[in-house]
Scaffold this active site. Structure first.
Site, PDB file in Angstrom:
ATOM      1  N   SER A   1       4.324   1.994   8.133  1.00 53.85           N
ATOM      2  CA  SER A   1       3.974   0.878   7.154  1.00 53.85           C
ATOM      3  C   SER A   1       5.497   0.560   6.437  1.00 53.85           C
ATOM      4  O   SER A   1       6.122   1.461   6.223  1.00 53.85           O
ATOM      5  CB  SER A   1       3.120   1.538   6.390  1.00 53.85           C
ATOM      6  OG  SER A   1       1.829   1.584   6.788  1.00 53.85           O
ATOM      7  N   GLY A   2       5.339  -0.581   6.271  1.00 57.55           N
ATOM      8  CA  GLY A   2       6.489  -1.368   5.351  1.00 57.55           C
ATOM      9  C   GLY A   2       7.555  -1.589   6.233  1.00 57.55           C
ATOM     10  O   GLY A   2       8.453  -2.274   5.786  1.00 57.55           O
TER      11      GLY A   2
ATOM     12  N   ASP B   1      -0.116  -7.717   1.812  1.00 61.89           N
ATOM     13  CA  ASP B   1       0.410  -6.307   1.557  1.00 61.89           C
ATOM     14  C   ASP B   1       1.731  -6.501   1.526  1.00 61.89           C
ATOM     15  O   ASP B   1       2.459  -5.810   2.436  1.00 61.89           O
ATOM     16  CB  ASP B   1      -0.226  -5.382   2.790  1.00 61.89           C
ATOM     17  CG  ASP B   1      -0.052  -4.079   2.620  1.00 61.89           C
ATOM     18  OD1 ASP B   1       0.523  -3.328   1.815  1.00 61.89           O
ATOM     19  OD2 ASP B   1      -0.199  -3.194   3.782  1.00 61.89           O
TER      20      ASP B   1
ATOM     21  N   HIS C   1       0.968  -1.267  -0.018  1.00 59.27           N
ATOM     22  CA  HIS C   1      -0.067   0.071  -0.037  1.00 59.27           C
ATOM     23  C   HIS C   1       0.805   1.114  -0.105  1.00 59.27           C
ATOM     24  O   HIS C   1       0.335   2.414  -0.427  1.00 59.27           O
ATOM     25  CB  HIS C   1      -1.245  -0.095   1.207  1.00 59.27           C
ATOM     26  CG  HIS C   1      -0.501   0.103   2.548  1.00 59.27           C
ATOM     27  ND1 HIS C   1       0.154  -0.429   3.215  1.00 59.27           N
ATOM     28  CD2 HIS C   1      -0.419   1.624   2.966  1.00 59.27           C
ATOM     29  CE1 HIS C   1       0.328   0.179   4.524  1.00 59.27           C
ATOM     30  NE2 HIS C   1       0.391   1.262   4.338  1.00 59.27           N
TER      31      HIS C   1
END
Ligand SMILES: *[C@@H]1O[C@H](CO)[C@@H](O)[C@H](O)[C@H]1NC(C)=O
Length: 263
Positions: free
Chosen positions: A207-208, A113, A65
């Protein structure tokens, strides 16, 4: 039950809004997590930031994402950073030449994701820039394991993100805790994590980044912020390991230089 949970959390959360942390974490010792990558994703008008991690000198894992945005034209990866707003001598900025989003990635529910980015050139491996091993297909974390996540994400519910890298410990939770709050939770491909007692969590901008358990990356910080603290569902790397290996092999095959020894 769900409403009660949300209400309880909203209540706990109020005194915290504005307090500085990853949320509830601490500043990382500079360069103690040399695999950490800072991803800047740009289109013609906007840019956004995420975390990621180096798994090979020319390959970074992150959350799908982060790059699956309208009109993404450029992803720049910064390695070896502590304070991302400064021009540190340890930093290496390398553009991603291409990236592969998992074919079954779904924004709704943040399913699968995961994205693998191929850097335009190899990073120089040194004290500040290093790779991290990823969990193998048969290596699953256990409920109760203590893991660490780090990131430059927001330290409270409001922007901006943190200048310096921060980290926080989160515990692996039973799948049913995540299943209770989200029908999108998939136990095969996700890890349920969090700290049920204290306000510790990852937040926007984290995120990530990797969930590191026992010195290996086992999870990838994923989306979903209805409840900012607990619990959280991250991508389960062991589930994706065969896919990751396959993509890495592809990257290498495409990498055969025109001339011997030219690399
Ligand atoms: C760039 O990203 C922003 C925010 O995600 C989006 O609103 C905008 O439409 C995008 N622009 C283009 C040209 O795709």
């Amino acid at each position: 039950m769900l409403l009660l949970l949300l209400l309880t959390n909203a209540f706990v959360l109020l005194p915290w809004a504005g307090a500085g942390r990853i949320i509830g974490g601490r500043e990382a010792v500079p360069h103690s997590r040399p695999y950490m990558a800072y991803l800047k994703t740009q289109n013609e008008t906007h840019s956004s930031a995420c975390g990621g991690f180096l798994i090979r000198p020319d390959a970074v894992l992150s959350a799908a994402h982060c790059v699956d945005k309208k009109g993404t034209v450029r992803v720049t990866v910064t390695l070896g950073a502590h304070n991302i707003r400064r021009q540190e001598r340890s930093q290496q900025k390398i553009r991603a030449g291409k990236w592969v989003i998992h074919p079954q990635y779904l924004h709704k529910g943040f399913k699968n994701d995961i994205v693998l980015l191929k850097l335009k050139k190899k990073a120089e491996i040194n004290d500040n820039v290093q790779c991290i091993s990823i969990a193998k297909e048969n290596e699953r974390v256990r409920v109760g394991d203590l893991c660490t996540v780090s990131g430059w994400g927001r330290t409270s519910l409001d922007p901006p993100g943190s200048d310096v890298l921060r980290e926080v410990e989160l515990k692996v939770q039973e799948d049913k805790i995540c299943q209770r709050v989200s029908s999108n939770y998939q136990r095969q491909s996700m890890i349920c994590v969090g700290d049920e007692k204290e306000e510790k969590a990852t937040y926007k901008g984290d995120s990530g980044g990797p969930l590191v358990c026992n010195k290996k990356a086992h999870g990838i910080v994923s989306g979903g912020y209805e409840n900012p603290f607990f619990p959280k569902a991250f991508a389960r790397i062991s589930h994706f390991e065969p896919w990751i290996r396959k993509q890495l092999k592809r990257f290498s095959l495409q990498d055969i230089p025109c001339f011997p020894f030219s690399d």
